[in-house]
Structure formats: structure tokens, C-alpha cells
Design an enzyme around this catalytic site. Structure first.
Site, PDB file in Angstrom:
ATOM      1  N   THR A 148       1.136   3.608   2.341  1.00 49.96           N
ATOM      2  CA  THR A 148       1.857   3.861   3.591  1.00 49.96           C
ATOM      3  C   THR A 148       3.102   2.983   3.641  1.00 49.96           C
ATOM      4  O   THR A 148       4.196   3.460   4.005  1.00 49.96           O
ATOM      5  CB  THR A 148       0.941   3.582   4.810  1.00 49.96           C
ATOM      6  OG1 THR A 148      -0.353   4.129   4.546  1.00 49.96           O
ATOM      7  CG2 THR A 148       1.497   4.218   6.069  1.00 49.96           C
ATOM      8  N   GLY A 203       0.818  -1.215   0.000  1.00 49.88           N
ATOM      9  CA  GLY A 203       0.000   0.000   0.000  1.00 49.88           C
ATOM     10  C   GLY A 203       0.848   1.261   0.000  1.00 49.88           C
ATOM     11  O   GLY A 203       2.080   1.211   0.008  1.00 49.88           O
ATOM     12  N   GLU A 208      -0.955 -10.904   3.024  1.00 50.14           N
ATOM     13  CA  GLU A 208      -0.789 -10.089   4.238  1.00 50.14           C
ATOM     14  C   GLU A 208      -1.177 -10.889   5.482  1.00 50.14           C
ATOM     15  O   GLU A 208      -0.500 -10.833   6.511  1.00 50.14           O
ATOM     16  CB  GLU A 208      -1.636  -8.818   4.134  1.00 50.14           C
ATOM     17  CG  GLU A 208      -1.102  -7.849   3.085  1.00 50.14           C
ATOM     18  CD  GLU A 208      -2.006  -6.656   2.815  1.00 50.14           C
ATOM     19  OE1 GLU A 208      -1.509  -5.683   2.258  1.00 50.14           O
ATOM     20  OE2 GLU A 208      -3.202  -6.704   3.159  1.00 50.14           O
TER      21      GLU A 208
HETATM   22  C1  5RP Z   1      -3.482  -3.694   1.035  1.00 50.03           C
HETATM   23  C2  5RP Z   1      -3.827  -3.199   2.387  1.00 50.03           C
HETATM   24  C3  5RP Z   1      -3.316  -1.869   2.794  1.00 50.03           C
HETATM   25  O1  5RP Z   1      -2.631  -1.999   3.994  1.00 50.03           O
HETATM   26  C4  5RP Z   1      -4.463  -0.920   2.971  1.00 50.03           C
HETATM   27  O2  5RP Z   1      -5.235  -0.899   1.794  1.00 50.03           O
HETATM   28  C5  5RP Z   1      -3.974   0.495   3.305  1.00 50.03           C
HETATM   29  O3  5RP Z   1      -3.402   1.068   2.182  1.00 50.03           O
HETATM   30  P1  5RP Z   1      -2.778   2.517   2.184  1.00 50.03           P
HETATM   31  O4  5RP Z   1      -1.550   2.470   3.034  1.00 50.03           O
HETATM   32  O5  5RP Z   1      -2.468   2.775   0.722  1.00 50.03           O
HETATM   33  O6  5RP Z   1      -3.797   3.492   2.728  1.00 50.03           O
HETATM   34  O7  5RP Z   1      -4.512  -3.827   3.146  1.00 50.03           O
HETATM   35  O8  5RP Z   1      -4.109  -4.913   0.753  1.00 50.03           O
END
Ligand code: 5RP
Length: 213
Positions: free
Chosen positions: A29, A27, A101
Site C-alpha cells: 500500500t 509495504g 515503523e
Molecule cells: C510492514 C507493515 C505493512 O504496513 C503491512 O504489512 C501491510 O502491508 P501491505 O500494505 O503490503 O498490505 O506493517 O512491516
């Protein structure tokens, strides 16, 4: 929220110790975390990645990506979330990487979850709950999820594992552990994006001031 994501991701570097194999999520972050990890890449023994996207980004930085079957249990997993409740139960899978994950989270001693303040909720469910499903079970699983009171919508996406994602709208998740168990029991469901049975251990929220809880 970009700055908040970066702040949370850079703080997570404090949990990386010499010689560690680090589990890496997926993602925007986590992308900041990978950039920060690249600065100390000689200190770690490698990574285990939760998606082809993260693998590409890690390798572009010259960071080793290892096979979880070869590494054994991990000390640390760093990943984001779409929603986080006060018990550190999560909705994940907005990026579609929920299955890998969840595997890495389960294999890890400590899951450090990095979020911006918009991810914090009292009750999970405003963010549509992602569910990875075997393609032939799409309509069966859709019917079962509708019986649970949700409105499943097929995402225009194929996972790294070759499966589909149903995003379930309209759920008020008051019992995340129970709902995770119930959805997991539907034949054809590969993974539900509820991380409640195994929640995060530490949450870093890139707010001003930063919060770690
Ligand atoms: C990916 C995820 C990510 O952790 C979630 O979507 C958060 O994403 P971002 O950091 O872009 O807000 O679960 O499968």
C-alpha cells in the site's frame, strides 16, 4: 484489493503539506503512496523511511531520505497495517519492518494509516502477530509467548536490524494495550507488532466509497 490500496494511498497525499518531512512506512500500500509522493516531490523537504525497501523505492524516484536523528519530530507518518480495529489499534509487521515503523510512528504527530477493507477487524489477532526478537533469545521468547496462549512460528526472514521475527498465531487480542506492554517486557523482544499504545490517528480505507475515520 490492489485498487483499494491505490485509492487509500493517493488520498493520503492530501495530508502532505508544503515543506514537510514525511515519514514513510513499508509495504504494497505504501508503494502506491511513494509513487504518488513522487508526483509532488519538489513540494516536500524530504522523507524518513522505515525500511531498506522503502528507501530504495524513494531514492529511485529521486526523493531525499533523511536520518530521523537529524530531522527531529515529524508532522506526518503514512503507513499501512495488517489489521486495524475500531480504536485504530493495529497489527503491523507483515513486511518485517515493525521496529523502524514503530519508531517513526512514535516520532510523528499524525499517523495516517492506509488500508484496504480486508484489514478491518473487530478484534485483533487473526493475522499472526509479528514480534522482532534478538536471535539469542529465540527459544526464551518462544516459551514466554506460548505461556500467553499463542503459537509462535519462526519466519524465514532477517530484519533490517539483523534480528529474527516470530509470528504468533492463535491470539484473540481483547486488550491490545495490555498485551503490547506484556510482550514488550519479555527480555529479548525488540518490538511487538501491536500498535495500540500509540495507535493510528486517521485511517483511510480504500473502499467504495472511500472511508476516512
Ligand atoms: C510492514 C507493515 C505493512 O504496513 C503491512 O504489512 C501491510 O502491508 P501491505 O500494505 O503490503 O498490505 O506493517 O512491516
Amino acid at each position: 484489493m490492489t485498487e483499494a490500496k491505490r485509492i487509500a494511498a493517493e488520498k493520503a497525499i492530501e495530508y502532505v503539506q508544503d515543506g514537510m518531512i514525511v515519514g514513510v512506512g513499508t509495504g504494497s500500500t505504501v508503494a502506491y503512496f511513494i509513487d504518488a509522493l513522487a508526483q509532488i516531490k519538489d513540494k516536500i523537504a524530504g522523507t524518513v523511511s522505515s525500511s531498506e525497501n522503502s528507501t530504495a523505492k524513494l531514492r529511485a524516484h529521486g526523493i531525499d531520505v533523511l536520518d530521523l536523528n537529524e530531522t527531529g519530530p515529524l508532522s506526518l507518518y503514512v503507513d499501512g497495517a495488517d489489521e486495524c480495529d475500531p480504536n485504530k489499534c493495529l497489527i503491523k509487521g507483515g513486511g518485517g519492518a515493525l521496529t523502524r515503523e514503530k519508531i517513526i510512528a512514535e516520532a510523528s504527530e499524525t499517523y495516517v494509516c492506509i488500508i484496504d477493507p480486508s484489514k478491518r477487524v473487530d478484534v485483533l489477532g487473526k493475522f499472526p502477530l509479528p514480534i522482532e526478537v534478538i536471535p539469542m533469545a529465540r527459544s526464551l521468547v518462544t516459551r514466554e509467548l506460548t505461556k500467553l496462549g499463542g503459537e509462535p512460528i519462526l519466519r524465514d526472514f532477517t530484519t533490517d536490524n539483523g534480528n529474527i521475527i516470530l509470528d504468533v498465531h492463535g491470539l484473540q487480542i481483547s486488550d491490545p494495550v495490555g498485551l503490547e506492554r506484556e510482550i514488550n517486557a519479555i527480555p529479548g523482544v525488540v518490538t511487538v507488532g501491536l500498535f495500540a499504545r500509540r495507535p493510528a490517528d486517521i485511517v483511510i480505507e480504500g473502499s467504495e466509497p472511500i472511508q476516512v475515520w
